[in-house]
Design an enzyme around this catalytic site. Sequence first.
Site, PDB file in Angstrom:
ATOM      1  CE  LYS A 134      45.605  -0.501  58.668  1.00 17.70           C
ATOM      2  NZ  LYS A 134      45.623  -1.182  59.961  1.00 17.70           N
ATOM      3  NE  ARG A 140      38.444  -2.982  59.434  1.00 19.43           N
ATOM      4  CZ  ARG A 140      38.160  -1.816  58.874  1.00 19.43           C
ATOM      5  NH1 ARG A 140      36.897  -1.500  58.612  1.00 19.43           N
ATOM      6  NH2 ARG A 140      39.113  -0.952  58.583  1.00 19.43           N
ATOM      7  CE  LYS A 159      39.620   0.108  62.197  1.00 18.80           C
ATOM      8  NZ  LYS A 159      40.609  -0.953  62.475  1.00 18.80           N
ATOM      9  CD  GLU A 176      50.970   9.387  57.433  1.00 19.75           C
ATOM     10  OE1 GLU A 176      51.792   9.072  58.320  1.00 19.75           O
ATOM     11  OE2 GLU A 176      49.827   9.808  57.688  1.00 19.75           O
ATOM     12  CE  LYS A 188      46.570  -3.710  56.563  1.00 17.69           C
ATOM     13  NZ  LYS A 188      46.513  -3.775  57.995  1.00 17.69           N
ATOM     14  CB  SER A 214      41.690 -10.089  54.670  1.00 16.80           C
ATOM     15  OG  SER A 214      41.147  -8.790  54.833  1.00 16.80           O
ATOM     16  CE1 TYR A 258      45.970 -12.980  56.705  1.00 16.10           C
ATOM     17  CE2 TYR A 258      45.604 -11.585  54.783  1.00 16.10           C
ATOM     18  CZ  TYR A 258      45.666 -11.750  56.158  1.00 16.10           C
ATOM     19  OH  TYR A 258      45.444 -10.672  56.975  1.00 16.10           O
TER      20      TYR A 258
HETATM   21  C1  PBG Z   1      44.240  -3.218  62.280  1.00 10.84           C
HETATM   22  C2  PBG Z   1      44.637  -4.058  61.136  1.00 10.84           C
HETATM   23  C3  PBG Z   1      43.859  -4.288  59.997  1.00 10.84           C
HETATM   24  C4  PBG Z   1      44.566  -5.154  59.175  1.00 10.84           C
HETATM   25  C5  PBG Z   1      45.766  -5.434  59.808  1.00 10.84           C
HETATM   26  N1  PBG Z   1      45.803  -4.727  61.027  1.00 10.84           N
HETATM   27  C6  PBG Z   1      42.486  -3.866  59.666  1.00 10.84           C
HETATM   28  C7  PBG Z   1      42.049  -2.499  59.916  1.00 10.84           C
HETATM   29  O1  PBG Z   1      42.825  -1.534  59.829  1.00 10.84           O
HETATM   30  O2  PBG Z   1      40.878  -2.372  60.206  1.00 10.84           O
HETATM   31  C8  PBG Z   1      44.063  -5.661  57.867  1.00 10.84           C
HETATM   32  C9  PBG Z   1      44.785  -6.794  57.256  1.00 10.84           C
HETATM   33  C10 PBG Z   1      44.029  -7.515  56.216  1.00 10.84           C
HETATM   34  O3  PBG Z   1      42.956  -7.070  55.728  1.00 10.84           O
HETATM   35  O4  PBG Z   1      44.486  -8.595  55.839  1.00 10.84           O
HETATM   36  N2  PBG Z   1      45.224  -2.730  63.109  1.00 10.84           N
END
Ligand code: PBG
Length: 337
Positions: A204, A214, A228, A244, A259, A285, A324
């Site tokens: 990730k 968010r 992060k 990982e 991701k 997203s 989505y």
């Molecule tokens: C956080 C989480 C995130 C997403 C899924 N779980 C955002 C982040 O790491 O800040 C993002 C998914 C998306 O953007 O569609 N645990």
Amino acid sequence: MSIHGYSQFPQKRMRRQRFSKFSRDLVREHSLSAKDFIYPVFVLPGETQKQEVPSMPGVVRQSLDILLKTAEKCVQLGIPALALFPVIESEKKSEGAEEAFNQEGLVPTVVRRLKKEFPDLGIITDVALDPYTIHGQDGLINDQGYVLNDETTAVLCKQAVCHANAGADIVAPSDMMDGRIGEVRKSLDQSGSSLTQILSYAAKYASSFYGPFRDAVGSAANLGSGDKYTYQMDPANSNEALQEVALDLKEGADMVMVKPGLIYLDIIRRVKDNFAVPTFAYQVSGEYAMLKAAAEKGWIQYEACVLESLLSFKRAGADGILSYFAIEAAQWLNERG
Ligand code: PBG
């Protein structure tokens, strides 16, 4: 002379197999179907609540009663699973993220009901603390704002057990703490949930494409100017993703996730080639927003571009896609037969 013309050169014509539709159908290497999708949903507390997400047109946050209809639609379309992302009221957020393992909290309540109504629909829950912390980080922090690894992992284990007790089929740690897969596996086994699967967000990245998500779950305001970078991966790295994944598999992950999706197709391919395990991709997203916005402006063809983007995940080696677009795409694909 035939309609195809006469020539001795070139000898190998790649266009031969593309000439007729039947032939294109026969030589096609990859395909998409409703069965490839996992539909991510934003869940609101209460009843009859449905809110648009401005940065994700067409996506809504929904309360359980409305979600039940969405789940029914997924079942009818043949979408195998839902991934739940809760919107937690600000009064329930805390430093210690205690709401994350409240057995009567939003996620366990929704899981129990969904499993009761639709026992065959897979339910995946997100294991991470960001919806529950007042600072919007995925874990517990110290005075300097540093996300504490082992302390966070202990809470993630409680959260995963809480979700499994409610009936979640798959728990999906998306937090990127070190060693959490092994600890979560141990906690699940010790609490009688040895058949609960773990889908690890193994690779990730600290991506800027999570912005609309968010907004949707309301963690953007909590996170503020925070980032992060101390736990999610550097977008510049590729070999590190393999490390990982290797660790998470060794610790007991059943499936792994890469991701974001479209801009990390190279990582999906490397993971699949190196480990040959169930590999999932998250079309996040920001990717949704990009395609949606261009289509709304009339700059790209919506259906064709969305389906092409989803197919690219299969070509890259993904076994399943969180998107989505899942419901719309499943409708298009089912109509085509
Ligand atoms: C956080 C989480 C995130 C997403 C899924 N779980 C955002 C982040 O790491 O800040 C993002 C998914 C998306 O953007 O569609 N645990």
